[in-house]
Each structure stands twice: as C-alpha cells, then as structure tokens.
Scaffold this motif. Structure first.
Motif, PDB file in Angstrom:
ATOM      1  N   ILE A 109       0.840  -1.214   0.000  1.00  0.00           N
ATOM      2  CA  ILE A 109       0.000   0.000   0.000  1.00  0.00           C
ATOM      3  C   ILE A 109       0.877   1.266   0.000  1.00  0.00           C
ATOM      4  N   PHE A 110       2.167   1.093  -0.213  1.00  0.00           N
ATOM      5  CA  PHE A 110       3.118   2.204  -0.353  1.00  0.00           C
ATOM      6  C   PHE A 110       3.058   3.180   0.831  1.00  0.00           C
ATOM      7  N   CYS A 111       2.996   2.587   2.012  1.00  0.00           N
ATOM      8  CA  CYS A 111       2.969   3.418   3.218  1.00  0.00           C
ATOM      9  C   CYS A 111       4.361   3.928   3.573  1.00  0.00           C
ATOM     10  N   GLY A 112       5.399   3.228   3.127  1.00  0.00           N
ATOM     11  CA  GLY A 112       6.773   3.650   3.404  1.00  0.00           C
ATOM     12  C   GLY A 112       7.299   3.223   4.766  1.00  0.00           C
ATOM     13  N   TYR A 113       6.510   2.461   5.518  1.00  0.00           N
ATOM     14  CA  TYR A 113       6.969   2.055   6.861  1.00  0.00           C
ATOM     15  C   TYR A 113       8.261   1.230   6.792  1.00  0.00           C
ATOM     16  N   CYS A 114       8.359   0.342   5.802  1.00  0.00           N
ATOM     17  CA  CYS A 114       9.542  -0.524   5.699  1.00  0.00           C
ATOM     18  C   CYS A 114      10.795   0.327   5.550  1.00  0.00           C
ATOM     19  N   GLU A 115      10.702   1.330   4.687  1.00  0.00           N
ATOM     20  CA  GLU A 115      11.834   2.217   4.422  1.00  0.00           C
ATOM     21  C   GLU A 115      12.189   3.025   5.670  1.00  0.00           C
ATOM     22  N   GLU A 116      11.155   3.463   6.374  1.00  0.00           N
ATOM     23  CA  GLU A 116      11.355   4.313   7.537  1.00  0.00           C
ATOM     24  C   GLU A 116      11.986   3.541   8.697  1.00  0.00           C
ATOM     25  N   VAL A 117      11.544   2.309   8.865  1.00  0.00           N
ATOM     26  CA  VAL A 117      11.974   1.551  10.046  1.00  0.00           C
ATOM     27  C   VAL A 117      13.349   0.906   9.861  1.00  0.00           C
ATOM     28  N   CYS A 118      13.777   0.763   8.629  1.00  0.00           N
ATOM     29  CA  CYS A 118      15.038   0.046   8.363  1.00  0.00           C
ATOM     30  C   CYS A 118      16.220   0.792   8.993  1.00  0.00           C
ATOM     31  N   PRO A 119      16.976   0.155   9.866  1.00  0.00           N
ATOM     32  CA  PRO A 119      18.057   0.865  10.566  1.00  0.00           C
ATOM     33  C   PRO A 119      19.296   1.086   9.712  1.00  0.00           C
ATOM     34  N   VAL A 120      19.394   0.391   8.584  1.00  0.00           N
ATOM     35  CA  VAL A 120      20.623   0.513   7.792  1.00  0.00           C
ATOM     36  C   VAL A 120      20.372   1.058   6.384  1.00  0.00           C
ATOM     37  N   ASN A 121      19.182   1.619   6.168  1.00  0.00           N
ATOM     38  CA  ASN A 121      18.857   2.192   4.860  1.00  0.00           C
ATOM     39  C   ASN A 121      19.055   1.153   3.746  1.00  0.00           C
ATOM     40  N   ALA A 122      18.468  -0.030   3.965  1.00  0.00           N
ATOM     41  CA  ALA A 122      18.654  -1.122   2.999  1.00  0.00           C
ATOM     42  C   ALA A 122      17.503  -1.220   2.009  1.00  0.00           C
ATOM     43  N   VAL A 123      16.274  -1.047   2.480  1.00  0.00           N
ATOM     44  CA  VAL A 123      15.131  -1.134   1.581  1.00  0.00           C
ATOM     45  C   VAL A 123      14.584   0.277   1.346  1.00  0.00           C
TER      46      VAL A 123
END
Ligand code: SF4
Ligand code: SF4
Length: 213
Positions: A109-123
């Motif tokens: 749903i393109f919420c961006g949570y995965c990108e935001e939560v990633c601690p190493v800027n991987a996804v």
C-alpha cells in the motif's frame, strides 16, 4: 419530481444571451492562461520529496550485495504483510545471514513504513513510478529483482549510492547523531533544524528564530 428552472431573466439577458458571452469569455481567458496539464510522457512533473515508487534493495557498493542485516523490522511493521524474508545463521560470526528477500508489490500500500523503520537504509521506495505490465509475476520482486531495481534507478538518475536517503524519511530537525548509524547522511538544508520552518503565533518562522525567542 418536477424540476424548477429559474426563468427570471432581464430583457437585456434574454436579448444578448449573456450566459453564452460569459462562458466564451471564460474559455478565452483559459486559452491564454498557463496550462496545468503536462504532455506525459514527453514532459514529467518534478516529484516531491518522499515520493514512494518502485521498491529496491540498496546494493552495498563495497560488497555488491544487499545491505540488509535481516533484522526483520520491515516485515514486522508492514501492514500489508507483503514482505517475506528468510535468513540463516552465519557459522563464523553467529550473526544473521540474509538468504532471501521478497516483496509482493501488488499487495503493497506504499505506506513507506519498511523504508522508515530500516536501521541501515537497505530497503527503499525509489522515485521510479513507470513499471506497468500485463502479468502479475513481474510485480513479485525477489532479492535479485530488488537489487536490479536499485541498479537501474542509480544508473538512470545518476544517484550516489553512498549518500542516497529519501530526505522525507529523516524526521525534521532530528540531529544527525540521533539517527541510526546506517542513516547518518547529510540532507538538504531545508530538512535540518536550521532550515526547518515552523508555525508560531499565526505565522511561519524558521526553527532557529522560534528557538531564539
Ligand atoms: S511500503 Fe508499506 S505496505 Fe509496502 S512493503 Fe513497505 S511496509 Fe509493506
Ligand atoms: S528493516 Fe532493513 S535491515 Fe531489517 S530486514 Fe528489513 S531491509 Fe533488512
């Protein structure tokens, strides 16, 4: 149901058809005003910071593999449950070793949570939005596809992979040292505390001015 029409028109309005003249005037004004439509795909709008497009796994320029450390935060936080990760234990270090990483983009749903939560800027959700297809399969990204998405995005937009961070995902005003180590990158001035604009006493002032008062 009986429809009532407003038929009370003055004699001048009846004779000179003022509504038609007004309509033509509006058309004429719009004809010479600045167009709000663009001629896509010849023209493209500039995307706003934080645009959430095609998923990618950032390829670490040093190792050539994904930067993901298999912490599972993105998969846990994903409200659409469309991220699947498998990992093993590295026999030498005892740490996690990423085995597979998949995203079903059709469920995202393109919420961006995965990108935001990633601690190493991987996804990341890149600014690439042109990826339509007639089949479902191309939207099921495995690790290789996600790394390829990144390679294409970097090549097309001449991105520095060492410095890429969507500025929208750095909380405004947060000091660099307060970010997870993997996300400590410089961002444009307007995203720092000094450049941030805040609302104070009914007017917009810079965060620096607001703090000084
Ligand atoms: S953007 Fe949201 S829904 Fe899509 S994969 Fe990331 S966390 Fe899941
Ligand atoms: S949050 Fe980042 S590091 Fe953790 S599993 Fe997801 S992509 Fe990998």
């Amino acid at each position: 149901m009986k429809i009532q029409y407003d038929t009370k028109k003055s004699l001048v309005e009846r004779i000179f058809l003022l509504e038609i003249v007004k309509g033509l005037g509006l058309t004429l004004r719009r004809l010479f005003s600045k167009s709000v439509t663009i001629q896509y795909p010849k023209e493209r709008k500039e995307l706003f910071p934080g645009f959430r497009g095609k998923h990618a796994l950032i390829r670490d320029p040093k190792t050539g593999t994904a930067r993901c450390v298999a912490c599972m935060r993105c998969a846990s936080v994903c409200p659409a449950r469309c991220i699947s990760i498998r990992f093993t234990t590295d026999e030498k270090t005892g740490g996690r070793k990423l085995e597979s990483y998949e995203i079903d983009a059709l469920r995202c749903i393109f919420c961006g949570y995965c990108e935001e939560v990633c601690p190493v800027n991987a996804v990341v959700l890149t600014e690439d939005y042109e990826y339509s297809d007639y089949e479902r399969e191309p939207f099921h990204f495995d690790m290789e596809a996600l790394l390829n998405n990144w390679d294409k995005f970097v090549e097309k937009n001449k991105i520095d992979p060492e410095r890429y961070l969507n500025p929208f995902l750095r909380p405004r005003g947060l000091a660099l040292g307060e970010l997870p180590a993997g996300k400590r990158m410089d961002v444009p001035e307007e995203w720092t505390l000094e450049g941030q604009v805040v609302w104070k006493d009914g007017k917009a002032v810079s965060a620096r001015e607001a703090a000084a008062e």
